[in-house]
Design a protein around this motif. Sequence first.
Motif, PDB file in Angstrom:
ATOM      1  N   LEU A   1       0.862  -1.501  -0.127  1.00  0.00           N
ATOM      2  CA  LEU A   1       0.248  -0.141  -0.291  1.00  0.00           C
ATOM      3  C   LEU A   1       1.062   1.449   0.244  1.00  0.00           C
ATOM      4  O   LEU A   1       0.653   2.590   0.429  1.00  0.00           O
ATOM      5  CB  LEU A   1      -1.156  -0.071   1.435  1.00  0.00           C
ATOM      6  CG  LEU A   1      -2.057  -1.231   1.649  1.00  0.00           C
ATOM      7  CD1 LEU A   1      -2.137  -1.019   2.881  1.00  0.00           C
ATOM      8  CD2 LEU A   1      -2.927  -0.760   0.205  1.00  0.00           C
ATOM      9  N   ASN A   2       2.045   1.142  -0.353  1.00  0.00           N
ATOM     10  CA  ASN A   2       3.026   1.834  -0.602  1.00  0.00           C
ATOM     11  C   ASN A   2       2.895   3.564  -1.168  1.00  0.00           C
ATOM     12  O   ASN A   2       1.990   3.573  -2.036  1.00  0.00           O
ATOM     13  CB  ASN A   2       3.958   2.145  -1.348  1.00  0.00           C
ATOM     14  CG  ASN A   2       4.622   0.521  -0.170  1.00  0.00           C
ATOM     15  OD1 ASN A   2       4.065  -0.558  -0.820  1.00  0.00           O
ATOM     16  ND2 ASN A   2       5.813   0.870   0.208  1.00  0.00           N
ATOM     17  N   GLY A   3       2.910   4.954  -0.464  1.00  0.00           N
ATOM     18  CA  GLY A   3       2.107   5.838  -0.849  1.00  0.00           C
ATOM     19  C   GLY A   3       3.222   6.756  -1.912  1.00  0.00           C
ATOM     20  O   GLY A   3       2.388   7.658  -2.541  1.00  0.00           O
ATOM     21  N   GLY A   4       4.455   6.278  -1.549  1.00  0.00           N
ATOM     22  CA  GLY A   4       5.648   6.900  -2.248  1.00  0.00           C
ATOM     23  C   GLY A   4       6.067   6.531  -2.970  1.00  0.00           C
ATOM     24  O   GLY A   4       6.745   6.927  -3.983  1.00  0.00           O
ATOM     25  N   GLY A   5       6.627   5.963  -2.006  1.00  0.00           N
ATOM     26  CA  GLY A   5       8.157   4.979  -2.327  1.00  0.00           C
ATOM     27  C   GLY A   5       8.014   3.486  -3.378  1.00  0.00           C
ATOM     28  O   GLY A   5       6.679   3.312  -3.716  1.00  0.00           O
ATOM     29  N   THR A   6       9.191   2.678  -3.718  1.00  0.00           N
ATOM     30  CA  THR A   6       9.339   1.269  -4.224  1.00  0.00           C
ATOM     31  C   THR A   6       9.167   0.584  -2.701  1.00  0.00           C
ATOM     32  O   THR A   6       9.918   0.592  -2.304  1.00  0.00           O
ATOM     33  CB  THR A   6      10.718   0.876  -4.471  1.00  0.00           C
ATOM     34  OG1 THR A   6      10.584   2.312  -6.131  1.00  0.00           O
ATOM     35  CG2 THR A   6      10.628   0.087  -5.200  1.00  0.00           C
ATOM     36  N   ALA A   7       8.046  -0.091  -3.113  1.00  0.00           N
ATOM     37  CA  ALA A   7       8.000  -1.322  -1.833  1.00  0.00           C
ATOM     38  C   ALA A   7       8.851  -2.445  -1.689  1.00  0.00           C
ATOM     39  O   ALA A   7       8.987  -2.731  -0.143  1.00  0.00           O
ATOM     40  CB  ALA A   7       6.624  -2.242  -2.367  1.00  0.00           C
ATOM     41  N   PHE A   8       9.802  -2.680  -2.271  1.00  0.00           N
ATOM     42  CA  PHE A   8      11.040  -3.739  -2.607  1.00  0.00           C
ATOM     43  C   PHE A   8      12.245  -3.448  -3.235  1.00  0.00           C
ATOM     44  O   PHE A   8      12.082  -2.845  -4.628  1.00  0.00           O
ATOM     45  CB  PHE A   8      11.053  -5.136  -2.635  1.00  0.00           C
ATOM     46  CG  PHE A   8      10.128  -6.357  -1.753  1.00  0.00           C
ATOM     47  CD1 PHE A   8      10.242  -6.843  -0.580  1.00  0.00           C
ATOM     48  CD2 PHE A   8       8.418  -5.905  -2.217  1.00  0.00           C
ATOM     49  CE1 PHE A   8       9.144  -7.114  -0.474  1.00  0.00           C
ATOM     50  CE2 PHE A   8       7.577  -6.811  -1.285  1.00  0.00           C
ATOM     51  CZ  PHE A   8       7.861  -7.468  -0.003  1.00  0.00           C
ATOM     52  N   THR A   9      12.801  -3.137  -2.160  1.00  0.00           N
ATOM     53  CA  THR A   9      14.530  -2.313  -3.224  1.00  0.00           C
ATOM     54  C   THR A   9      15.750  -3.277  -2.810  1.00  0.00           C
ATOM     55  O   THR A   9      15.497  -4.226  -2.021  1.00  0.00           O
ATOM     56  CB  THR A   9      14.829  -1.092  -3.025  1.00  0.00           C
ATOM     57  OG1 THR A   9      13.369  -0.582  -2.791  1.00  0.00           O
ATOM     58  CG2 THR A   9      16.282  -0.295  -3.130  1.00  0.00           C
ATOM     59  N   VAL A  10      16.157  -3.984  -3.766  1.00  0.00           N
ATOM     60  CA  VAL A  10      17.207  -4.730  -3.918  1.00  0.00           C
ATOM     61  C   VAL A  10      18.559  -4.175  -3.761  1.00  0.00           C
ATOM     62  O   VAL A  10      18.866  -4.142  -5.355  1.00  0.00           O
ATOM     63  CB  VAL A  10      17.342  -6.466  -5.303  1.00  0.00           C
ATOM     64  CG1 VAL A  10      18.101  -7.204  -4.324  1.00  0.00           C
ATOM     65  CG2 VAL A  10      15.312  -6.604  -4.047  1.00  0.00           C
ATOM     66  N   LYS A  11      19.626  -4.352  -2.514  1.00  0.00           N
ATOM     67  CA  LYS A  11      20.679  -3.638  -3.005  1.00  0.00           C
ATOM     68  C   LYS A  11      21.437  -4.451  -2.707  1.00  0.00           C
ATOM     69  O   LYS A  11      21.815  -5.518  -1.641  1.00  0.00           O
ATOM     70  CB  LYS A  11      21.084  -2.182  -2.017  1.00  0.00           C
ATOM     71  CG  LYS A  11      19.805  -0.771  -2.944  1.00  0.00           C
ATOM     72  CD  LYS A  11      20.115   0.331  -1.781  1.00  0.00           C
ATOM     73  CE  LYS A  11      19.303   1.224  -1.703  1.00  0.00           C
ATOM     74  NZ  LYS A  11      19.608   2.929  -1.451  1.00  0.00           N
ATOM     75  N   GLY A  12      22.545  -5.147  -3.828  1.00  0.00           N
ATOM     76  CA  GLY A  12      23.928  -5.598  -3.508  1.00  0.00           C
ATOM     77  C   GLY A  12      23.470  -7.197  -2.607  1.00  0.00           C
ATOM     78  O   GLY A  12      23.986  -7.759  -2.256  1.00  0.00           O
ATOM     79  N   GLY A  13      22.225  -7.431  -3.286  1.00  0.00           N
ATOM     80  CA  GLY A  13      21.857  -9.106  -2.286  1.00  0.00           C
ATOM     81  C   GLY A  13      20.291  -9.228  -3.525  1.00  0.00           C
ATOM     82  O   GLY A  13      20.469  -8.652  -4.576  1.00  0.00           O
ATOM     83  N   SER A  14      19.652 -10.459  -3.478  1.00  0.00           N
ATOM     84  CA  SER A  14      19.108 -11.153  -4.335  1.00  0.00           C
ATOM     85  C   SER A  14      17.953 -11.714  -3.589  1.00  0.00           C
ATOM     86  O   SER A  14      18.204 -12.329  -2.849  1.00  0.00           O
ATOM     87  CB  SER A  14      19.276 -12.519  -4.687  1.00  0.00           C
ATOM     88  OG  SER A  14      19.249 -12.892  -4.942  1.00  0.00           O
TER      89      SER A  14
END
Length: 345
Positions: free
Chosen positions: A119-132
Amino acid sequence: MAGCGQNDPSKNQSSAEPAESSAVSEASVTEESEQPESKPEKSKLSSEDMEAEPKIKPIIRIDSEKRIEYYDDFAKASEESNWVDGSTITLLEDVSCDANIVVSGKKTLDLNGHKLTMLNGGGTAFTVKGGSLTVQDSAKDGEMLIEKGMHLIDAAADGELIINGGILTGESTEDYALIGVGEGGTVTVNDGVLRRTDSNAVSMSGSGTLNLAGGYIECNSTSSEPGVSASLFVWKNSKAVVNWSGTVVTTASGFALYPENEDALSELNLKDSPRINGKGINLQDSYVINVAGKLSNTTPINVTMTEPRVFTSGLSGNGSAENFASDEPDYKISLNSSGEAELVK
């Protein structure tokens, strides 16, 4: 961080005690079992809690090498200290969540036939950084949905997203892609469905890699803007790589693949059986399709170019003119003396 729970709060109450299993009994044997016993946080439910508080119904299970834990809050379960490297979150019920979750390490999300609504109002729900992050569905018809915000999942900063199943959808009216591929990010679609209502299913905005090996991708946007209506959109100067071998891509009005300028893609590799329903690949003025292996698609891949020219490399011995078609009715596909495909009047 905002809390996340079941779609229907009333489902948190259950008069039936959860059935015990061998996996649950193993959960009590952990490295922490030798430490003094302490009361767990409310959202974290061990096997002992489930026996002591039978009215609390867990909605998330985390399996790791050393323990099995239960939670009634998705945001809490997805914290790095709980969703540890090498572990799997499995949904036990439909869940809604309004958190922005950053994934590092190697992790798996199993929809298990249930629905996860972000239900994110503005951002990204899942951000994958340096992982999998691997998304799978061990049951049937499991779904991830973002109602508002930007991307459902963004593979950024050398992050890797692997989609092995599930239905991933976006219904927001904002012009953000369902899946984002950033600088150094990699997205691999092996199975499942990516479906975007109002914009791109996937957008690439850096030198990342998109591997299309299976499954289905749909863009249902009827916009007249190529940057909004394309299923797969590549921002200008990204120098991204697309490897396409088996995914079916469908568009309502735009292109299946639209690079914004001549420097958007550094490589476009096709093999096996890529398939397009609707308008095909916009090759701009200079793109050449590298045929990286045998082509077995029986539905021709439509292409568009500003001027007629040769547009394949490696087609000879790996395919024929029948593997391609023209989006422009005034042009047709032919083979030159080297066996490469070209667009001719």
